[in-house]
Design a protein around this motif. Structure first.
Motif, PDB file in Angstrom:
ATOM      1  N   VAL A  38      11.197 -76.021 -27.287  1.00 25.35           N
ATOM      2  CA  VAL A  38      11.413 -75.954 -25.850  1.00 25.35           C
ATOM      3  C   VAL A  38      12.901 -76.033 -25.550  1.00 25.35           C
ATOM      4  O   VAL A  38      13.687 -76.602 -26.320  1.00 25.35           O
ATOM      5  N   GLY A  39      13.298 -75.451 -24.431  1.00 27.18           N
ATOM      6  CA  GLY A  39      14.680 -75.590 -23.977  1.00 27.18           C
ATOM      7  C   GLY A  39      15.508 -74.326 -24.011  1.00 27.18           C
ATOM      8  O   GLY A  39      16.671 -74.356 -23.600  1.00 27.18           O
ATOM      9  N   TRP A  40      14.955 -73.193 -24.476  1.00 32.01           N
ATOM     10  CA  TRP A  40      15.710 -71.940 -24.398  1.00 32.01           C
ATOM     11  C   TRP A  40      16.004 -71.618 -22.937  1.00 32.01           C
ATOM     12  O   TRP A  40      15.131 -71.734 -22.079  1.00 32.01           O
ATOM     13  N   ASP A  41      17.221 -71.187 -22.664  1.00 28.43           N
ATOM     14  CA  ASP A  41      17.607 -70.922 -21.273  1.00 28.43           C
ATOM     15  C   ASP A  41      18.444 -69.638 -21.222  1.00 28.43           C
ATOM     16  O   ASP A  41      19.567 -69.589 -21.719  1.00 28.43           O
ATOM     17  N   PHE A  42      17.856 -68.593 -20.602  1.00 27.26           N
ATOM     18  CA  PHE A  42      18.524 -67.299 -20.448  1.00 27.26           C
ATOM     19  C   PHE A  42      18.954 -67.040 -19.005  1.00 27.26           C
ATOM     20  O   PHE A  42      19.317 -65.917 -18.658  1.00 27.26           O
ATOM     21  N   SER A  43      18.885 -68.062 -18.149  1.00 26.37           N
ATOM     22  CA  SER A  43      19.093 -67.833 -16.717  1.00 26.37           C
ATOM     23  C   SER A  43      20.507 -67.350 -16.392  1.00 26.37           C
ATOM     24  O   SER A  43      20.715 -66.690 -15.376  1.00 26.37           O
ATOM     25  N   GLU A  44      21.491 -67.662 -17.233  1.00 23.87           N
ATOM     26  CA  GLU A  44      22.868 -67.225 -16.996  1.00 23.87           C
ATOM     27  C   GLU A  44      23.305 -66.151 -17.988  1.00 23.87           C
ATOM     28  O   GLU A  44      24.501 -65.849 -18.093  1.00 23.87           O
ATOM     29  N   SER A  45      22.367 -65.582 -18.696  1.00 24.72           N
ATOM     30  CA  SER A  45      22.710 -64.664 -19.787  1.00 24.72           C
ATOM     31  C   SER A  45      23.012 -63.253 -19.289  1.00 24.72           C
ATOM     32  O   SER A  45      22.621 -62.860 -18.182  1.00 24.72           O
ATOM     33  N   LEU A  46      23.695 -62.499 -20.120  1.00 25.87           N
ATOM     34  CA  LEU A  46      23.967 -61.083 -19.925  1.00 25.87           C
ATOM     35  C   LEU A  46      23.560 -60.348 -21.199  1.00 25.87           C
ATOM     36  O   LEU A  46      23.636 -60.905 -22.295  1.00 25.87           O
ATOM     37  N   VAL A  47      23.145 -59.091 -21.052  1.00 26.92           N
ATOM     38  CA  VAL A  47      22.758 -58.267 -22.195  1.00 26.92           C
ATOM     39  C   VAL A  47      23.812 -57.172 -22.360  1.00 26.92           C
ATOM     40  O   VAL A  47      24.013 -56.354 -21.454  1.00 26.92           O
ATOM     41  N   GLU A  95      16.622 -62.628 -11.814  1.00 24.39           N
ATOM     42  CA  GLU A  95      16.834 -64.020 -11.419  1.00 24.39           C
ATOM     43  C   GLU A  95      15.542 -64.765 -11.126  1.00 24.39           C
ATOM     44  O   GLU A  95      15.583 -65.999 -10.980  1.00 24.39           O
ATOM     45  N   ASP A  96      14.416 -64.064 -11.009  1.00 24.33           N
ATOM     46  CA  ASP A  96      13.176 -64.731 -10.615  1.00 24.33           C
ATOM     47  C   ASP A  96      12.264 -65.044 -11.804  1.00 24.33           C
ATOM     48  O   ASP A  96      11.061 -65.228 -11.636  1.00 24.33           O
ATOM     49  N   MET A  97      12.831 -65.107 -13.003  1.00 22.74           N
ATOM     50  CA  MET A  97      12.062 -65.403 -14.197  1.00 22.74           C
ATOM     51  C   MET A  97      12.232 -66.863 -14.601  1.00 22.74           C
ATOM     52  O   MET A  97      13.244 -67.499 -14.255  1.00 22.74           O
ATOM     53  N   PRO A  98      11.265 -67.449 -15.340  1.00 19.06           N
ATOM     54  CA  PRO A  98      11.481 -68.793 -15.892  1.00 19.06           C
ATOM     55  C   PRO A  98      12.708 -68.797 -16.802  1.00 19.06           C
ATOM     56  O   PRO A  98      13.100 -67.762 -17.344  1.00 19.06           O
ATOM     57  N   ALA A  99      13.315 -69.958 -16.958  1.00 21.72           N
ATOM     58  CA  ALA A  99      14.557 -70.046 -17.725  1.00 21.72           C
ATOM     59  C   ALA A  99      14.398 -69.550 -19.150  1.00 21.72           C
ATOM     60  O   ALA A  99      15.343 -69.006 -19.728  1.00 21.72           O
ATOM     61  N   ASN A 109      25.863 -65.895 -23.588  1.00 26.59           N
ATOM     62  CA  ASN A 109      25.741 -67.057 -22.700  1.00 26.59           C
ATOM     63  C   ASN A 109      24.311 -67.611 -22.692  1.00 26.59           C
ATOM     64  O   ASN A 109      23.722 -67.841 -21.642  1.00 26.59           O
ATOM     65  N   VAL A 110      23.777 -67.820 -23.884  1.00 26.80           N
ATOM     66  CA  VAL A 110      22.435 -68.389 -24.047  1.00 26.80           C
ATOM     67  C   VAL A 110      22.558 -69.889 -24.282  1.00 26.80           C
ATOM     68  O   VAL A 110      23.412 -70.335 -25.058  1.00 26.80           O
ATOM     69  N   LYS A 111      21.717 -70.659 -23.626  1.00 28.19           N
ATOM     70  CA  LYS A 111      21.618 -72.079 -23.938  1.00 28.19           C
ATOM     71  C   LYS A 111      20.484 -72.221 -24.960  1.00 28.19           C
ATOM     72  O   LYS A 111      19.348 -71.835 -24.701  1.00 28.19           O
ATOM     73  N   LEU A 112      20.821 -72.758 -26.141  1.00 26.75           N
ATOM     74  CA  LEU A 112      19.854 -72.853 -27.222  1.00 26.75           C
ATOM     75  C   LEU A 112      18.837 -73.961 -26.964  1.00 26.75           C
ATOM     76  O   LEU A 112      19.058 -74.869 -26.161  1.00 26.75           O
ATOM     77  N   ALA A 113      17.694 -73.856 -27.645  1.00 33.53           N
ATOM     78  CA  ALA A 113      16.631 -74.843 -27.493  1.00 33.53           C
ATOM     79  C   ALA A 113      17.118 -76.240 -27.874  1.00 33.53           C
ATOM     80  O   ALA A 113      18.109 -76.402 -28.601  1.00 33.53           O
ATOM     81  N   ASP A 114      16.394 -77.251 -27.398  1.00 31.12           N
ATOM     82  CA  ASP A 114      16.869 -78.627 -27.543  1.00 31.12           C
ATOM     83  C   ASP A 114      16.711 -79.189 -28.948  1.00 31.12           C
ATOM     84  O   ASP A 114      17.430 -80.105 -29.332  1.00 31.12           O
TER      85      ASP A 114
END
Length: 211
Positions: free
Chosen positions: A99-108, A124-128, A150-155
Protein backbone atom coordinates in the motif's frame (compact mmCIF):
# COMPACT_ATOMS: atom_id res chain seq x y z
CA UNK A 1 -30.16 -41.55 -37.07
CA UNK A 2 -32.33 -38.42 -37.36
CA UNK A 3 -32.41 -36.17 -34.30
CA UNK A 4 -35.93 -35.76 -32.93
CA UNK A 5 -37.43 -32.30 -33.42
CA UNK A 6 -37.71 -30.25 -30.24
CA UNK A 7 -35.14 -32.27 -28.30
CA UNK A 8 -32.12 -30.51 -26.79
CA UNK A 9 -28.80 -31.09 -28.56
CA UNK A 10 -25.59 -30.53 -26.56
CA UNK A 11 -22.08 -30.41 -28.03
CA UNK A 12 -18.62 -29.16 -27.07
CA UNK A 13 -16.50 -26.72 -29.07
CA UNK A 14 -12.78 -26.11 -28.59
CA UNK A 15 -11.72 -22.53 -29.37
CA UNK A 16 -8.70 -20.22 -28.99
CA UNK A 17 -9.27 -16.59 -28.05
CA UNK A 18 -7.82 -14.07 -30.53
CA UNK A 19 -4.91 -11.81 -29.58
CA UNK A 20 -6.98 -8.71 -30.43
CA UNK A 21 -10.56 -7.85 -29.53
CA UNK A 22 -12.86 -8.73 -32.46
CA UNK A 23 -15.56 -6.38 -33.66
CA UNK A 24 -19.13 -6.88 -32.50
CA UNK A 25 -19.98 -8.59 -35.80
CA UNK A 26 -16.96 -10.89 -35.63
CA UNK A 27 -18.03 -12.09 -32.18
CA UNK A 28 -21.30 -13.57 -33.45
CA UNK A 29 -21.53 -17.36 -33.41
CA UNK A 30 -23.71 -19.14 -35.96
CA UNK A 31 -24.95 -22.71 -35.74
CA UNK A 32 -26.55 -24.44 -38.74
CA UNK A 33 -28.18 -27.86 -39.03
CA UNK A 34 -28.14 -29.77 -42.31
CA UNK A 35 -29.96 -32.86 -43.47
CA UNK A 36 -27.65 -35.70 -44.42
CA UNK A 37 -26.35 -35.19 -47.96
CA UNK A 38 -27.83 -31.69 -48.23
CA UNK A 39 -26.00 -28.36 -48.47
CA UNK A 40 -29.08 -26.36 -47.55
CA UNK A 41 -29.47 -25.64 -43.82
CA UNK A 42 -32.62 -26.96 -42.18
CA UNK A 43 -32.25 -24.64 -39.18
CA UNK A 44 -29.95 -21.80 -38.18
CA UNK A 45 -29.30 -19.69 -35.09
CA UNK A 46 -27.01 -16.85 -33.96
CA UNK A 47 -25.56 -16.03 -30.55
CA UNK A 48 -23.28 -13.20 -29.49
CA UNK A 49 -19.97 -14.54 -28.17
CA UNK A 50 -18.27 -13.89 -24.86
CA UNK A 51 -16.18 -10.85 -23.97
CA UNK A 52 -12.57 -11.31 -25.10
CA UNK A 53 -9.93 -9.63 -22.92
CA UNK A 54 -6.45 -10.25 -24.38
CA UNK A 55 -3.47 -10.42 -22.04
CA UNK A 56 -0.52 -8.12 -22.67
CA UNK A 57 2.59 -10.06 -23.62
CA UNK A 58 5.44 -9.57 -21.13
CA UNK A 59 4.75 -6.02 -19.86
CA UNK A 60 7.69 -4.65 -17.85
CA UNK A 61 7.90 -2.15 -15.01
CA UNK A 62 11.14 -1.25 -13.26
CA UNK A 63 13.00 1.68 -11.72
CA UNK A 64 14.52 4.19 -14.11
CA UNK A 65 18.26 4.82 -13.85
CA UNK A 66 19.01 7.26 -11.04
CA UNK A 67 15.59 6.93 -9.40
CA UNK A 68 15.23 6.76 -5.61
CA UNK A 69 14.62 3.14 -4.63
CA UNK A 70 13.73 3.28 -0.95
CA UNK A 71 10.19 2.43 0.16
CA UNK A 72 8.22 5.57 0.95
CA UNK A 73 10.51 7.82 -1.11
CA UNK A 74 9.06 10.66 -3.18
CA UNK A 75 10.22 11.85 -6.59
CA UNK A 76 10.89 8.37 -7.97
CA UNK A 77 10.78 7.46 -11.67
CA UNK A 78 9.36 4.19 -13.01
CA UNK A 79 10.06 2.83 -16.47
CA UNK A 80 7.15 1.05 -18.20
CA UNK A 81 7.44 -0.98 -21.41
CA UNK A 82 4.70 -2.92 -23.22
CA UNK A 83 3.24 -3.68 -26.65
CA UNK A 84 -0.56 -3.32 -26.86
CA UNK A 85 -2.61 -5.86 -28.77
CA UNK A 86 -5.42 -3.43 -29.53
CA UNK A 87 -6.03 0.21 -30.33
CA UNK A 88 -7.12 2.20 -27.28
CA UNK A 89 -7.73 5.74 -26.06
CA UNK A 90 -7.30 5.27 -22.30
CA UNK A 91 -4.29 3.91 -20.42
CA UNK A 92 -4.39 2.96 -16.71
CA UNK A 93 -1.71 1.75 -14.29
CA UNK A 94 -2.65 0.73 -10.74
CA UNK A 95 -0.31 -0.07 -7.84
CA UNK A 96 -1.85 -2.89 -5.82
CA UNK A 97 0.79 -3.92 -3.29
CA UNK A 98 2.35 -2.80 -1.01
CA UNK A 99 0.00 0.00 0.00
CA UNK A 100 1.04 3.61 -0.47
CA UNK A 101 1.76 4.00 -4.20
CA UNK A 102 0.90 7.57 -5.16
CA UNK A 103 0.69 8.78 -8.78
CA UNK A 104 -1.42 11.88 -8.08
CA UNK A 105 1.45 14.28 -8.94
CA UNK A 106 3.03 12.13 -11.64
CA UNK A 107 3.73 12.89 -15.29
CA UNK A 108 4.18 10.40 -18.15
CA UNK A 109 7.11 11.20 -20.44
CA UNK A 110 8.09 9.69 -23.77
CA UNK A 111 4.62 8.64 -24.92
CA UNK A 112 4.48 7.89 -28.68
CA UNK A 113 3.33 10.86 -30.75
CA UNK A 114 4.18 13.40 -28.05
CA UNK A 115 6.99 15.89 -28.88
CA UNK A 116 10.33 15.19 -27.23
CA UNK A 117 10.65 16.80 -23.84
CA UNK A 118 6.90 17.02 -23.24
CA UNK A 119 5.10 14.97 -20.63
CA UNK A 120 1.43 14.10 -20.13
CA UNK A 121 -0.49 14.97 -16.98
CA UNK A 122 -2.54 12.22 -15.39
CA UNK A 123 -6.29 12.38 -14.72
CA UNK A 124 -7.01 14.15 -11.44
CA UNK A 125 -10.14 12.21 -10.45
CA UNK A 126 -8.43 8.85 -9.91
CA UNK A 127 -7.40 7.24 -6.58
CA UNK A 128 -3.81 8.03 -5.64
CA UNK A 129 -2.63 4.51 -6.46
CA UNK A 130 -4.02 4.66 -10.02
CA UNK A 131 -2.59 6.58 -12.94
CA UNK A 132 -4.80 7.20 -15.97
CA UNK A 133 -4.23 8.96 -19.30
CA UNK A 134 -7.26 9.84 -21.43
CA UNK A 135 -7.73 10.94 -25.01
CA UNK A 136 -4.47 9.34 -26.12
CA UNK A 137 -3.70 7.19 -29.14
CA UNK A 138 -2.59 3.67 -28.31
CA UNK A 139 -1.97 1.70 -31.51
CA UNK A 140 -1.96 -2.09 -31.69
CA UNK A 141 1.54 -3.47 -32.13
CA UNK A 142 3.30 -0.13 -31.47
CA UNK A 143 5.65 -0.44 -28.49
CA UNK A 144 5.10 1.99 -25.63
CA UNK A 145 8.15 2.73 -23.46
CA UNK A 146 7.63 5.62 -21.04
CA UNK A 147 9.03 7.12 -17.86
CA UNK A 148 6.57 7.88 -15.09
CA UNK A 149 8.14 10.67 -13.05
CA UNK A 150 7.42 12.12 -9.61
CA UNK A 151 6.08 8.87 -8.14
CA UNK A 152 5.72 8.40 -4.41
CA UNK A 153 6.77 4.81 -3.71
CA UNK A 154 4.80 2.40 -1.53
CA UNK A 155 5.33 2.54 2.22
CA UNK A 156 6.80 -0.93 2.70
CA UNK A 157 9.41 -2.95 0.89
CA UNK A 158 8.76 -6.24 -0.88
CA UNK A 159 7.21 -7.32 -4.15
CA UNK A 160 5.40 -4.46 -5.86
CA UNK A 161 2.31 -5.60 -7.79
CA UNK A 162 0.69 -3.61 -10.60
CA UNK A 163 -2.12 -3.97 -13.13
CA UNK A 164 -1.94 -2.37 -16.55
CA UNK A 165 -5.13 -1.80 -18.56
CA UNK A 166 -6.10 -0.07 -21.79
CA UNK A 167 -9.61 0.85 -22.87
CA UNK A 168 -11.42 1.68 -26.09
CA UNK A 169 -15.04 2.52 -26.80
CA UNK A 170 -17.78 0.37 -28.27
CA UNK A 171 -20.31 1.62 -30.81
CA UNK A 172 -22.43 3.14 -28.05
CA UNK A 173 -19.52 5.09 -26.54
CA UNK A 174 -19.16 2.86 -23.48
CA UNK A 175 -15.68 1.98 -22.24
CA UNK A 176 -14.43 -1.41 -23.34
CA UNK A 177 -11.43 -3.10 -21.70
CA UNK A 178 -9.21 -4.22 -24.58
CA UNK A 179 -5.86 -5.12 -22.96
CA UNK A 180 -4.75 -5.99 -19.45
CA UNK A 181 -1.79 -7.49 -17.69
CA UNK A 182 -0.03 -7.81 -14.33
CA UNK A 183 3.54 -6.86 -13.45
CA UNK A 184 5.86 -6.96 -10.46
CA UNK A 185 9.04 -5.24 -9.31
CA UNK A 186 11.18 -5.52 -6.19
CA UNK A 187 10.87 -2.51 -3.89
CA UNK A 188 13.72 -2.18 -1.36
CA UNK A 189 12.57 -1.42 2.15
CA UNK A 190 13.56 1.61 4.20
CA UNK A 191 16.10 1.31 7.02
CA UNK A 192 15.99 3.89 9.79
CA UNK A 193 18.70 4.26 12.44
CA UNK A 194 18.14 6.12 15.71
CA UNK A 195 20.26 7.06 18.73
CA UNK A 196 23.51 6.65 16.85
CA UNK A 197 26.81 7.42 18.59
CA UNK A 198 29.75 8.28 16.38
CA UNK A 199 33.25 7.57 17.62
CA UNK A 200 36.64 8.19 16.13
CA UNK A 201 39.20 5.44 15.83
CA UNK A 202 42.85 6.25 16.44
CA UNK A 203 45.88 4.11 15.96
CA UNK A 204 49.61 4.16 15.82
CA UNK A 205 52.26 2.51 13.75
CA UNK A 206 55.12 0.86 15.57
CA UNK A 207 58.36 1.37 13.69
CA UNK A 208 61.15 -0.65 15.30
CA UNK A 209 63.75 1.17 13.21
CA UNK A 210 62.92 4.45 14.93
CA UNK A 211 65.31 4.92 17.92
Amino acid sequence: TPWPAGQSLDFNVSVVNPSAVPSMYDKMLRVSLFAQGSEEPRAMGHQRGWIVQPQLADPLITFAIGSPLRAGASGATLFLDFVPSNDATIFRLTGLQPVGWDFSESLVCGFPGIPDGECLAVAEDMPANSLELRGIEVLAGLRIAVNIVNVKLADGGGVGEFTLETFGEDQTGRLLSVDNGRMTLHLPGALYARNLRLRTVTGGILDTSDP
